[in-house]
Design an enzyme around this catalytic site. Structure first.
Site, PDB file in Angstrom:
ATOM      1  N   ARG A 162      19.418  -8.372  10.537  1.00 40.83           N
ATOM      2  CA  ARG A 162      19.046  -7.093   9.996  1.00 40.83           C
ATOM      3  C   ARG A 162      19.032  -7.273   8.482  1.00 40.83           C
ATOM      4  NH1 ARG A 162      18.047  -6.462  14.746  1.00 40.83           N
ATOM      5  NH2 ARG A 162      18.495  -4.493  15.911  1.00 40.83           N
ATOM      6  N   SER A 237      20.128   2.354  15.553  1.00 38.70           N
ATOM      7  CA  SER A 237      21.408   2.019  15.367  1.00 38.70           C
ATOM      8  C   SER A 237      21.865   2.436  14.166  1.00 38.70           C
ATOM      9  CB  SER A 237      21.585   0.609  15.640  1.00 38.70           C
ATOM     10  OG  SER A 237      21.206  -0.107  16.712  1.00 38.70           O
ATOM     11  N   GLU A 333      23.651   0.274   9.312  1.00 40.59           N
ATOM     12  CA  GLU A 333      22.601  -0.658   9.015  1.00 40.59           C
ATOM     13  C   GLU A 333      21.499   0.386   8.369  1.00 40.59           C
ATOM     14  OE1 GLU A 333      19.236  -0.819  11.107  1.00 40.59           O
ATOM     15  OE2 GLU A 333      20.143  -1.397  12.824  1.00 40.59           O
TER      16      GLU A 333
HETATM   17  N1  EPU Z   1      27.834  -0.500  24.403  1.00 38.93           N
HETATM   18  C1  EPU Z   1      28.941   0.210  24.831  1.00 38.93           C
HETATM   19  N2  EPU Z   1      28.931   1.551  24.610  1.00 38.93           N
HETATM   20  C2  EPU Z   1      27.778   2.033  23.867  1.00 38.93           C
HETATM   21  C3  EPU Z   1      26.651   1.498  23.349  1.00 38.93           C
HETATM   22  C4  EPU Z   1      26.840   0.046  23.847  1.00 38.93           C
HETATM   23  O1  EPU Z   1      29.912  -0.033  25.294  1.00 38.93           O
HETATM   24  O2  EPU Z   1      27.701   3.556  23.724  1.00 38.93           O
HETATM   25  C5  EPU Z   1      27.986  -1.798  24.712  1.00 38.93           C
HETATM   26  C6  EPU Z   1      26.813  -2.266  25.937  1.00 38.93           C
HETATM   27  O3  EPU Z   1      27.585  -1.919  27.400  1.00 38.93           O
HETATM   28  C7  EPU Z   1      26.649  -3.595  25.787  1.00 38.93           C
HETATM   29  C8  EPU Z   1      26.816  -3.847  24.215  1.00 38.93           C
HETATM   30  O4  EPU Z   1      27.455  -2.718  23.726  1.00 38.93           O
HETATM   31  O5  EPU Z   1      27.676  -4.613  26.193  1.00 38.93           O
HETATM   32  C9  EPU Z   1      25.662  -3.884  23.650  1.00 38.93           C
HETATM   33  O6  EPU Z   1      24.740  -2.783  23.940  1.00 38.93           O
HETATM   34  P1  EPU Z   1      22.929  -2.745  23.634  1.00 38.93           P
HETATM   35  O7  EPU Z   1      22.612  -4.016  24.421  1.00 38.93           O
HETATM   36  O8  EPU Z   1      22.690  -1.357  23.879  1.00 38.93           O
HETATM   37  O9  EPU Z   1      22.695  -3.159  22.175  1.00 38.93           O
HETATM   38  P2  EPU Z   1      23.445  -2.925  20.794  1.00 38.93           P
HETATM   39  O10 EPU Z   1      24.152  -4.035  20.411  1.00 38.93           O
HETATM   40  O11 EPU Z   1      24.291  -1.750  20.842  1.00 38.93           O
HETATM   41  C10 EPU Z   1      21.477  -3.846  19.325  1.00 38.93           C
HETATM   42  C11 EPU Z   1      20.342  -3.456  18.322  1.00 38.93           C
HETATM   43  C12 EPU Z   1      19.502  -2.272  18.686  1.00 38.93           C
HETATM   44  C13 EPU Z   1      18.429  -3.226  19.875  1.00 38.93           C
HETATM   45  C14 EPU Z   1      19.534  -3.584  20.951  1.00 38.93           C
HETATM   46  C15 EPU Z   1      18.831  -4.375  21.965  1.00 38.93           C
HETATM   47  C16 EPU Z   1      21.916  -3.667  16.486  1.00 38.93           C
HETATM   48  C17 EPU Z   1      22.542  -2.904  15.196  1.00 38.93           C
HETATM   49  N3  EPU Z   1      21.332  -2.788  17.300  1.00 38.93           N
HETATM   50  O12 EPU Z   1      22.120  -2.735  19.930  1.00 38.93           O
HETATM   51  O13 EPU Z   1      18.567  -2.095  17.606  1.00 38.93           O
HETATM   52  O14 EPU Z   1      17.527  -2.177  20.225  1.00 38.93           O
HETATM   53  O15 EPU Z   1      20.402  -4.373  20.512  1.00 38.93           O
HETATM   54  O16 EPU Z   1      18.365  -5.874  21.503  1.00 38.93           O
HETATM   55  O17 EPU Z   1      21.763  -4.736  16.224  1.00 38.93           O
HETATM   56  C18 EPU Z   1      18.295  -0.742  15.928  1.00 38.93           C
HETATM   57  O18 EPU Z   1      18.429  -1.628  15.122  1.00 38.93           O
HETATM   58  O19 EPU Z   1      17.914   0.554  15.310  1.00 38.93           O
HETATM   59  C19 EPU Z   1      18.230  -0.826  17.452  1.00 38.93           C
HETATM   60  C20 EPU Z   1      18.187   0.403  18.200  1.00 38.93           C
END
Ligand code: EPU
Length: 337
Positions: A162, A237, A333
Site C-alpha cells: 500500500r 480498509s 491506510e
Molecule cells: N479478520 C477478523 N475480523 C475482522 C476482519 C478480519 O478476525 O473483522 C481476520 C480474518 O478472519 C482473516 C484476517 O483477519 O483471518 C484477514 O482478513 P481479510 O482476508 O478480510 O483481509 P484483510 O487483511 O482484513 C486485506 C486488504 C483488503 C483486501 C483483503 C483481501 C489491507 C489493509 N487490506 O484485508 O484491502 O481486500 O486483504 O486481499 O491490506 C483495501 O485496501 O481497502 C482493502 C479492502
C-alpha cells in the site's frame, strides 16, 4: 474549464463527507491540467481522483482538481500480451470489467476495488494475492511545479505494501495522468490460492477457473464482506495491517496464540488489523453516524451524516485501544486531510 467556488465534495468522496472545496475545477484534458497549473500557481492544489482512499475532516481551503481524463488505448500487442494505456480518470472496476470482457488477464483479483485508475499506483492497490505492481509497466504524470510531463517505470515508483514514491518522496509533487499496464492474452497466470477464492471456486465446482470465474469469485467475496460505498459510505480498509518484528511477534503469540498472522519475511510478521479491531470490541459498533462495519472490522463507515472529524475521532479511539490491548500501533491506510 469552469472554476467553481465553495463546491460540496460529498459526491466526490466514497465516505460521503460533506466538505467544501474553496475552488474546484474538473480537468478533462492534459492541456487543461497544464494550463491550470500555470494560471493558478499562487493557489494550494488538492488532487482528487475517485475519492475512494481519503477522509476529509475539514473544508479544503485549496483549488481542488478533479481529474476526469478518459480513454483506453493499445500501446503494444502480440499473441501473448497486450499493453494498455489507461487514462487516470477511468473508473478502476469498469476497467477491470473491460479486461474481463476482452479476455485480458492480470487484474481479475482486483475486481470491485473502488477508485480510479490514476490513483491505483499511489497506494499500490491490492487484494487476494495480487497488487497493481504485478501488472504495472509505467505511468505518466505532470510535475506540479513545472507542468512538465514525466514517465515513471516500475522501479522508479518504488512500490511497497500500500505504498509508492507518490506517497513518500514525491507526495503532492506529481499528478498522474495515465497508467500503462501489461496484461496476458493467453496462458493467464491466475492466483487462486487465497483461502476465500479457493472456497468460492470449490463451491461453484470450478476446477479450471477462467479469469471471468476468478473475477466473479472476488466480486462475491467483496460483496459479502465490504460495504458498497453507494449504500454505506466507506473507504475500504481504514488501517494497514501492521508488520511487527520477531521479538514483538513472539510476545504477541504468547499472549494471543489464536491470532491469525502472515509471515512476510523471516523477521517480519503481518497481523490482520481487522482481527485486532474486532478483538478490541469494535466490530459493528456505532458512535452516532460513525461506525465500524459489521462484517469487516477494518472498514470504518458513515451511516449517513457523520462528519469526517467524527470518523477520525473514532479511528483515533480504535488506534488507542488496540495499542493498549495488544501493544501494536495500527497506521491509517487512507489519506486523512
Ligand atoms: N479478520 C477478523 N475480523 C475482522 C476482519 C478480519 O478476525 O473483522 C481476520 C480474518 O478472519 C482473516 C484476517 O483477519 O483471518 C484477514 O482478513 P481479510 O482476508 O478480510 O483481509 P484483510 O487483511 O482484513 C486485506 C486488504 C483488503 C483486501 C483483503 C483481501 C489491507 C489493509 N487490506 O484485508 O484491502 O481486500 O486483504 O486481499 O491490506 C483495501 O485496501 O481497502 C482493502 C479492502
Amino acid at each position: 474549464m469552469h472554476l467553481e467556488e465553495y463546491t460540496s465534495l460529498k459526491a466526490y468522496n466514497t465516505f460521503g463527507i460533506d466538505s467544501k472545496a474553496r475552488y474546484f475545477i474538473e480537468i478533462n484534458a492534459i492541456s487543461e491540467l497544464i494550463e491550470v497549473l500555470k494560471t493558478h500557481r499562487n493557489k494550494t492544489l488538492f488532487v482528487l481522483g475517485g475519492g475512494s482512499n481519503m477522509l476529509l475532516t475539514k473544508d479544503i481551503n485549496a483549488l481542488v482538481l478533479h481529474i476526469n481524463l478518459k480513454g483506453i488505448e493499445v500501446v503494444t500487442e502480440d499473441e501473448d500480451r497486450i499493453s494498455l494505456k489507461v487514462m487516470a480518470g477511468e473508473n478502476w472496476h469498469d476497467f477491470v470489467m473491460y479486461c474481463i470482457s476482452h479476455k485480458y488477464g492480470g487484474v481479475e483479483n482486483l475486481s470491485l476495488i473502488p477508485g480510479n485508475v490514476g490513483t491505483a499506483p499511489i497506494q499500490n492497490i491490492g487484494a487476494y494475492g495480487v497488487e497493481l505492481k504485478d501488472v504495472f509497466q509505467s505511468c505518466t504524470a505532470v510535475e506540479v511545479a513545472t507542468g512538465e510531463i514525466k514517465v515513471f517505470n516500475k522501479e522508479a515508483c518504488d512500490f511497497g505494501y500500500r505504498d509508492s514514491i507518490f506517497k513518500t518522496r514525491f507526495k503532492g509533487k506529481y499528478i498522474i495522468t495515465s497508467v500503462t499496464l501489461s496484461l496476458t492474452k493467453r496462458n493467464h497466470l491466475t492466483h487462486t490460492s487465497y483461502g476465500a477464492i479457493k472456497e468460492v471456486l470449490a463451491e461453484n465446482n470450478c476446477t479450471d477457473p477462467t479469469i471471468a470465474d476468478i473475477s466473479q469469485a472476488v466480486i462475491a467475496i467483496r460483496q459479502s464482506k465490504l460495504p458498497d460505498p453507494k449504500i454505506l459510505g466507506n473507504s475500504g480498509s481504514f488501517f494497514k495491517n501492521p508488520i511487527i518484528d520477531t521479538d514483538a511477534f513472539k510476545a504477541f503469540r504468547l499472549a494471543f496464540p489464536d491470532a491469525p498472522f502472515y509471515e512476510v519475511s523471516p523477521t517480519e510478521f503481518k497481523i490482520p488489523a481487522g482481527w485486532l479491531i474486532e478483538k478490541a470490541g469494535f466490530k459493528g459498533k456505532r458512535f452516532g453516524d460513525a461506525g465500524v462495519h459489521e462484517h469487516q472490522a477494518l472498514v470504518l463507515v458513515n451511516h449517513g451524516n457523520a462528519t469526517g472529524h467524527e470518523i477520525w475521532e473514532l479511528a483515533l479511539k480504535i488506534q488507542r485501544e488496540v495499542k493498549q490491548k495488544f501493544g501494536i500501533y495500527i497506521e491509517p491506510e487512507v489519506n486523512v486531510f
